[in-house]
Design an enzyme around this catalytic site. Structure first.
Site, PDB file in Angstrom:
ATOM      1  CB  SER A   4      59.226  29.861  40.838  1.00 32.79           C
ATOM      2  OG  SER A   4      59.778  29.805  42.378  1.00 32.79           O
ATOM      3  CG  ASP A   5      55.944  35.015  44.128  1.00 33.47           C
ATOM      4  OD1 ASP A   5      56.954  35.116  45.191  1.00 33.47           O
ATOM      5  OD2 ASP A   5      54.785  35.299  44.471  1.00 33.47           O
ATOM      6  CD1 TRP A   6      62.112  34.502  47.758  1.00 31.65           C
ATOM      7  CD2 TRP A   6      61.331  34.838  45.154  1.00 31.65           C
ATOM      8  NE1 TRP A   6      63.017  35.049  47.451  1.00 31.65           N
ATOM      9  CE2 TRP A   6      62.389  35.219  46.049  1.00 31.65           C
ATOM     10  CE3 TRP A   6      60.906  34.587  44.450  1.00 31.65           C
ATOM     11  CZ2 TRP A   6      63.327  35.834  44.674  1.00 31.65           C
ATOM     12  CZ3 TRP A   6      61.735  35.702  43.297  1.00 31.65           C
ATOM     13  CH2 TRP A   6      62.956  36.058  44.137  1.00 31.65           C
ATOM     14  N   GLY A   7      58.885  30.471  46.456  1.00 27.79           N
ATOM     15  CA  GLY A   7      57.810  29.243  46.277  1.00 27.79           C
ATOM     16  C   GLY A   7      56.865  28.354  45.693  1.00 27.79           C
TER      17      GLY A   7
END
Ligand code: BGC
Length: 809
Positions: free
Chosen positions: A280-283
């Site tokens: 995932s992209d961060w968050g």
């Protein structure tokens, strides 16, 4: 020319959270992964690499909690360990144009410091090199740095399409063109991964603005997605097999990219054969269980165990099949193990060597936009360097890609001690304030010099990850400075430092413009090399510079309404739009000048008629007709001359960068397969070539096509057609046999138009007009018009009988 019948073919047929976390053992080479993965019971052990069977066995020995835990980060940058089983996590770091390894508290927004490294030119710059080998070399260097710093995956490259020049993060992305983006990303990935370090192709999918990037939905029709937004990922995944793909923050057509099985599984894995893991992209994770089911294996950074628990609960209550979890863990361990197995614990790299490489890359990427006989500068000229960026160049953009450069060269520093160079600061970058005293000083310096070189560009605050620009202008203080210098000095070169296009109100009043983009830490040396002719510029624009922001095709809808962003311009992104509209642009896609000249001759094609299953070979000779050695980017575009589908005038389908000495000639060859002629047909869910003529256009830029051939391509795929009473005559005309059978229907309708008009009553001219009007009107009527408007000669039974026959043809 395509026949009318073909023409009428209708195919009916910011960050929001900063995670400060302690990073364990993050110093260079402190982390020793002597043992890849080993289990203690003797079944699987030692430092040998693990086979897929070993990994499966290992997973079978894990608890549910351990498996769920492995699907999220230990902290901002590390994947988890399972100490009990000697499973070791790896470190991942940004990317893309250098290594941002954070040694202390971590964050994903470039807030905290990172270890000193080499800042290479940004993606926007390197794409302009159009040089596959150069990008590969940069990838290799990054791979070496990762090995030396014990970073297993570098988070890049970014292949999001530049839909608008004002996307704050454009500097991190390659191009407005999907083919070019895919090609450049391929070499970057292959370069890094040749060092046994993984990449993370990002941000999948349609993350083309920063505004509301964590909640907005990019609403895009399927054909546009396939042709423009998926295509760079498709090319890079198929050609280069990135170890990981990073999903984006946004939604696509209402579904978060982090939990969209259509893209994460059906297309990415099943169609393109992706065999790594999705991070995932961060968050970016919203519903962890849905995301896991959809094909997102690793959540980063960590949700501090909250989402891991949800996975465990879902398995326990039966809403998540444990096999899905096992498969995710297997994918993560397989990829991480690839790094651990090939770890080079003694790796080091030569920072100075990489610094030189960074300089070489930008010198081969910068684009000479305009040159009215002013460049290269003479080394004996009295030259005024004007503008703060001469002394402190802007070398990179803000946000998660921000590199802690171990040193930076400026043009001024490189020229230090040269008696013929003067410097005036001209403006400041902290705020856009016109400082009359700075301008006066700069004007005086310009007056006294033979040439003024103005170092202009966008300050940090103007463009960054996390927000978009609201306009496309340079700071007022810089435009004002340039206009004041124009008033006193006719010989002006503007050197631009910006991640994305800017408007240039002074374009006609300066003699030279050199676009550096954000050129990395050795940009100063490279700028001097190009300004004085030690390096001949050879970059070409990987994006269009529109005259003004309002000309951009996404302008009306760019930020969207609340969280809905409609991509209403469809496939007409960048030059695809400007060409179709025949709009003047400031500088076109593919444009870039050289200190030498090139001549194109002998364009040949391997055949004038091909099937869509054939490969067409195109060859062209390029000669350096100037006085100095130089490099040319030969560009090949393909255009469908007439199409029933609304298509761009032409699209880039090949390019080659070649180096030529004065007088030298080289032959460049391109192979074009089906995809070069195809559009995405949503009816058959496949790429399709429409039979007809195609232009093969070879040129120096998208607006400087110097050689052309036309060939005929025959489709081998018949599109499914089902005729109904509501099919138009135009639909039927596509098939002459079907039209023959429909003749009685046509005549029955046409009779209506002839009623009352006899040859005695009307002139021959009037009759001709009447015949044409009739044809045009009837053509677009449904077949049932033979009943609605007919002369009574056709019954429903006859109509159905004809339909039956034409559907069996
Ligand atoms: C960015 C990614 C980056 C990640 C980790 C995110 O905010 O969108 O490109 O790789 O942070 O820093």
């Amino acid at each position: 020319m395509k026949k009318l019948s073909v023409l009428l073919t209708v195919f009916l047929a910011l960050g929001q959270f900063v995670f400060a976390a302690g990073i364990k053992d993050a110093g260079p080479q402190k982390q020793q992964h002597g043992i890849a993965i080993a289990v203690e019971d003797g079944e699987v052990s030692g430092s040998e690499s693990l086979s897929p069977i070993d990994i499966k066995k290992l997973i079978s020995q894990m608890t549910l909690e351990e498996k769920a835990g492995l699907c999220s980060g230990r902290n901002v940058w590390f994947t988890k360990d399972v100490e009990r089983l000697n499973v070791t996590g790896i470190m991942v770091s940004d990317g893309p144009h250098g290594l941002r390894k954070q040694a202390t508290g971590g964050d994903h927004l470039g807030v905290s410091g990172s270890v000193a490294a080499v800042c290479f030119p940004s993606a926007a710059a390197i794409a302009a090199s159009f040089d596959r080998d150069l990008i590969r070399t940069m990838g290799e260097a990054l791979g070496d740095e990762c090995q030396a710093e014990d970073v297993g995956i570098i988070l890049g490259p970014g292949v999001n399409i530049k839909r608008s020049p004002i996307c704050g993060r454009n500097f991190e992305f390659l191009s407005e063109d999907p083919y070019l983006s895919a090609q450049m990303a391929t070499d970057y990935i292959q370069g890094v991964q040749s060092k046994n370090v993984g990449t993370s192709l990002k941000h999948f999918l349609a993350n083309n603005q920063e505004y509301r990037r964590m909640s907005s939905s990019s609403n895009i029709d399927e054909r546009t997605l396939r042709e423009i937004y998926l295509a760079p990922f498709e090319g890079a995944v198929i050609n280069a097999k990135p170890w990981t793909v990073m999903c984006s923050y946004n939604k696509v057509n209402g579904v978060y990219s982090s939990q969209n099985p259509l893209y994460l599984t059906d297309i990415l894995r099943d169609e393109w054969g992706f065999d790594g893991y999705v991070v995932s992209d961060w968050g970016a994770v919203s519903d962890r269980v849905e995301s896991l089911k959809s094909g997102l294996e690793l959540e980063m950074p960590s949700s501090r165990g909250i989402n891991d628990k949800r996975i465990v609960e879902a398995v326990k209550n039966g809403s998540l099949d444990e096999k899905i979890l096992d498969r995710a863990v297997e994918r993560i361990l397989t990829v991480n193990n690839r790094y651990l197995d090939n770890r080079k614990p003694d790796a080091t790299y030569d920072k100075e060597e990489h610094h030189q490489l960074a300089g070489k890359i930008i010198s081969e990427s910068m684009v000479l936009l305009k040159n009215d006989d002013i460049l290269p500068l003479k080394k004996t000229d009295n030259i005024a360097f004007i503008g703060k960026f001469a002394d402190k160049p802007r070398i990179q953009g803000g946000g998660s890609s921000h590199i802690n450069s171990f040193k930076v060269t400026s043009a001024l520093q490189v020229m230090e001690g040269a008696p013929n160079i003067t410097y005036a600061k001209g403006y400041d970058v902290e705020q856009d304030i016109i400082d009359e005293a700075l301008i006066r000083e700069a004007v005086e310096a310009a007056k006294r010099a033979d040439v003024a070189v103005v170092f202009a560009g966008l300050p940090d605050i103007f463009e960054s990850e996390g927000y978009d620009r609201s306009h496309m202008s340079l700071p007022n203080c810089q435009n004002k400075l340039i206009s004041e210098i124009i008033a006193v000095q006719p010989n002006i070169v503007v050197v631009l430092h910006n991640g994305s296009p800017v408007e240039m109100p002074w374009v006609n009043d300066v003699k030279g413009i050199l676009e550096l983009y954000l050129g990395g830490q050795n940009v100063g040396q490279a700028t001097v090399d190009v300004l004085f002719g030690d390096v001949n510029p050879s970059g070409k624009l990987a994006e269009t510079f529109p005259i003004k922001l309002e000309d951009n095709p996404s302008y009306l809808f760019y930020f969207g309404e609340k969280d809905i962003v409609e991509y209403r311009e469809g496939v007409f992104v960048g030059y695809r739009y400007y060409d179709k509209k025949d709009l003047d642009v400031l500088f076109p896609f593919g444009h870039g000048l050289s200190y030498t000249t090139f001549d194109y001759s002998n364009l040949t094609v391997s055949a004038d008629n091909i099937k869509d299953t054939d490969v067409l070979t195109v060859k062209v000779d390029i000669t350096n007709t100037g006085q100095v050695a130089g490099k040319e980017v030969v560009q090949l575009y393909v255009g469908d001359k007439e199409s029933t589908v609304i298509r761009p005038i032409k699209e880039l389908k090949g390019f080659e960068k070649i180096s030529l000495n004065p007088g030298e000639t080289k032959t460049v060859s391109f192979d074009l397969g089906k995809r070069a002629f195809a559009y995405y047909n949503t009816e058959i869910s496949d790429w399709h070539v429409e039979t007809g003529e195609f232009d093969i256009l070879v040129g120096k830029s998208s607006r400087d096509i110097v050689s052309k051939k036309t060939i005929h391509v025959e489709s081998t795929v018949a599109l499914p057609v089902v005729y109904t009473i509501n099919s138009s005559f135009a639909d039927v005309m596509v098939n002459p046999k079907a039209m023959e059978l429909c003749k009685p229907l046509w005549d029955a309708v046409a009779a209506l138009f002839n009623e009352g008009e006899t040859s005695e009553q009307s002139s021959p001219e009037k009759q001709a007009i009447l015949a044409e009007m009739t044809a045009n009107m009837v053509k677009v009527m449904p077949l049932r018009a033979a009943i609605n408007f007919g002369d009574g000669s056709i019954s429903f039974e006859q109509l159905n009988d004809i339909l039956d026959k034409i559907n069996k043809l």
